[in-house]
Scaffold this active site. Structure first.
Site, PDB file in Angstrom:
ATOM      1  N   TYR A  65      28.748 112.644  33.790  1.00  0.00           N
ATOM      2  CA  TYR A  65      28.509 113.385  35.021  1.00  0.00           C
ATOM      3  C   TYR A  65      28.558 114.870  34.687  1.00  0.00           C
ATOM      4  CZ  TYR A  65      28.127 112.968  40.099  1.00  0.00           C
ATOM      5  OH  TYR A  65      27.663 112.940  41.385  1.00  0.00           O
ATOM      6  N   GLU A  67      27.540 117.959  36.916  1.00  0.00           N
ATOM      7  CA  GLU A  67      27.095 118.886  37.953  1.00  0.00           C
ATOM      8  C   GLU A  67      27.231 120.319  37.462  1.00  0.00           C
ATOM      9  OE1 GLU A  67      27.725 116.953  42.341  1.00  0.00           O
ATOM     10  OE2 GLU A  67      29.430 117.944  41.402  1.00  0.00           O
ATOM     11  N   ASP A 211       1.503 124.041  40.937  1.00  0.00           N
ATOM     12  CA  ASP A 211       1.981 122.674  40.770  1.00  0.00           C
ATOM     13  C   ASP A 211       1.136 122.042  39.670  1.00  0.00           C
ATOM     14  OD1 ASP A 211       2.843 120.097  40.870  1.00  0.00           O
ATOM     15  OD2 ASP A 211       2.555 119.810  43.016  1.00  0.00           O
ATOM     16  N   THR A 237       5.811 117.921  35.986  1.00  0.00           N
ATOM     17  CA  THR A 237       6.514 116.711  35.585  1.00  0.00           C
ATOM     18  C   THR A 237       6.630 116.714  34.065  1.00  0.00           C
ATOM     19  OG1 THR A 237       4.432 115.470  35.510  1.00  0.00           O
ATOM     20  CG2 THR A 237       5.727 115.336  37.548  1.00  0.00           C
ATOM     21  N   LYS A 240       3.486 111.881  32.410  1.00  0.00           N
ATOM     22  CA  LYS A 240       2.030 112.045  32.369  1.00  0.00           C
ATOM     23  C   LYS A 240       1.582 112.401  30.943  1.00  0.00           C
ATOM     24  CE  LYS A 240       1.650 113.193  37.276  1.00  0.00           C
ATOM     25  NZ  LYS A 240       3.072 113.358  37.686  1.00  0.00           N
ATOM     26  N   ARG A 246      10.328 110.219  32.881  1.00  0.00           N
ATOM     27  CA  ARG A 246       9.990 110.564  34.262  1.00  0.00           C
ATOM     28  C   ARG A 246      10.984 111.611  34.760  1.00  0.00           C
ATOM     29  NH1 ARG A 246       5.949 108.120  36.202  1.00  0.00           N
ATOM     30  NH2 ARG A 246       5.190 106.229  35.208  1.00  0.00           N
TER      31      ARG A 246
END
Length: 425
Positions: A65, A67, A211, A237, A240, A246
């Site tokens: 974890y 954060e 984008d 992203t 692709k 992903r």
């Protein structure tokens, strides 16, 4: 040109162990690997990750974890994941020539949300490509946060050429004075003129958001122009064409770095997915190689070849071709609409998408060449694929026979050569 990978991460021993503990799920994984290996993957948003990317994705970093950001975490024990994230950030900055990179977004949509959060307030006007012309859900769909929180104005494409209507963009920008202009699409096969969008944004005092989820892998390989020198924020992203896990990323100049970082965490996301960030670092490293540059150019060559062969077979290819990894086409001249065509092709082992066609009521087909190029296919195979596709749509080739032809083709181009088409060594 062959650009294939040796093995998937899931070694036989690992699958065997999973099979003993959870045979039901193990069978699903084996079946999916078989599906990917024995059918043609022509979905423009999909690709095959390398074993190295998969190894990082399935690593112990998934347990951590984290954060916050390197050096400023909300949990202990982050010394090593900090190193991994810094590595991913530095590789992204170098790969794309950006002053700042945030590699934490969980998806492309998360990256766009962060860009809006950094620059906009609810109710602000945003100019973006309209959904009927290839705009993404995050470009103003009423079903999406973007359409609910902001006042989106959609520009379109020329009815004759299918190219972005620059005059309309300028006219709408002058009339509506948007806070931001978005350039990007999920189905536009040509390069965008980022310099033009920058000029219009400067004229009306708007931010420019690119984008670049689809073309960013081509940008990495030098096969497409980069939006980084022109846009205030670039969203993308990492899968692709880029062939990573992903996920998403945001690039910007140093003056917006703090705003972007705060927009990602804590405003729109919680803990970073450190295994995915490590996999992104691997993918960025792979994309910086000459082999990846050759791959990216082959992706474009394959897309152009596929577009030309489909046009020769009677489909109407929008904009007359493509500059990128994707193309869109209308199968109506063959007697079927896009939705029907997708179903017929899926039954034949040819997997692709439907999409809206500009200035048309019916849906067309969207195809991409990133995955089949990773498998090592070239222009000759694009001709075979075009012939198979059109024979199926004309009804000259039944689904069973077509599936056998697809299996024979994919048998020579397995994404994972050591396993072959059946998933076994």
């Amino acid at each position: 040109m062959s650009v294939t990978h040796d093995v998937p991460l899931a070694e036989d021993s690992a699958l065997a162990g999973l099979g003993r503990q959870d045979p039901e799920l193990a069978e699903i994984l084996v079946a999916e690997r078989r599906r990917q290996s024995t059918t043609l993957q022509l979905i423009a948003a999909e690709n095959f990750m390398s074993p190295a990317v998969l190894a990082a994705l399935g690593s112990p970093l998934a347990n951590k974890y984290a954060e916050g950001y390197p050096g400023a975490r909300h949990h202990g024990g982050c010394e090593l994941v900090d190193v991994a994230e810094r590595l991913a950030v530095e590789r992204a900055r170098e790969l794309f020539g950006a002053e700042h990179a945030n590699v934490q977004p969980h998806s492309g949509s998360s990256a766009v949300l962060a860009a809006y959060a950094a620059l906009l307030r609810p109710g602000d006007t945003v100019l973006a490509l309209g959904l009927p012309y290839g705009g993404h859900l995050t470009h103003g769909s009423p079903a999406n946060f973007s359409g609910r929180w902001f006042d989106f104005v959609g520009y379109g494409v020329d009815a004759e050429t299918g190219l972005v209507a620059h005059d309309q963009v300028r006219t709408l920008a002058r009339a509506r004075r948007p806070k931001a202009i978005v350039c990007g699409s999920i189905a536009y096969p040509r390069h965008l003129d980022y310099a033009f969008f920058r000029e219009v944004a400067d004229e009306v005092g708007a931010y420019l958001i690119a984008d670049a989820a689809h073309p960013m892998g081509l940008v990495a390989g030098g096969a497409a122009p980069s939006p980084v020198p022109y846009a205030d924020i670039v969203c993308a992203t990492t899968h692709k064409v880029l062939r990573g896990p992903r996920g998403g990323m945001v690039l910007c100049g140093s003056e917006l770095a703090e705003r972007v970082d705060r927009a990602v965490f804590p405003f729109t996301q919680g803990g970073a997915q450190m295994h995915t960030i490590a996999a992104k670092a691997v993918a960025f490293g792979e994309a910086a190689t000459p082999a990846f540059a050759a791959y990216a150019h082959q992706v474009v060559a394959n897309a152009r070849a596929l577009a030309a062969h489909l046009a020769a077979e009677g489909l109407v290819v929008t904009t007359g071709g493509t500059d990128t990894h994707l193309l869109t086409a209308d199968p109506a001249p063959l007697g079927v609409d896009g939705r029907t065509a997708r179903g017929l092709l899926a039954a034949a082992g040819i997997v692709l998408d439907c999409c809206a066609l500009p200035h048309a009521d019916l849906r067309g087909l969207r195809l991409g060449t990133a995955a089949v190029t990773t498998q090592g296919m070239g222009e000759r195979e694009m001709q075979r694929i075009a012939a198979l596709l059109t024979e199926v749509l004309r009804g000259d080739l039944g689904a069973s026979r077509a599936r056998e032809d697809v299996r024979r083709l994919t048998a020579d181009f397995s994404p994972w050569p050591r396993w072959g088409a059946t998933g076994h060594a």
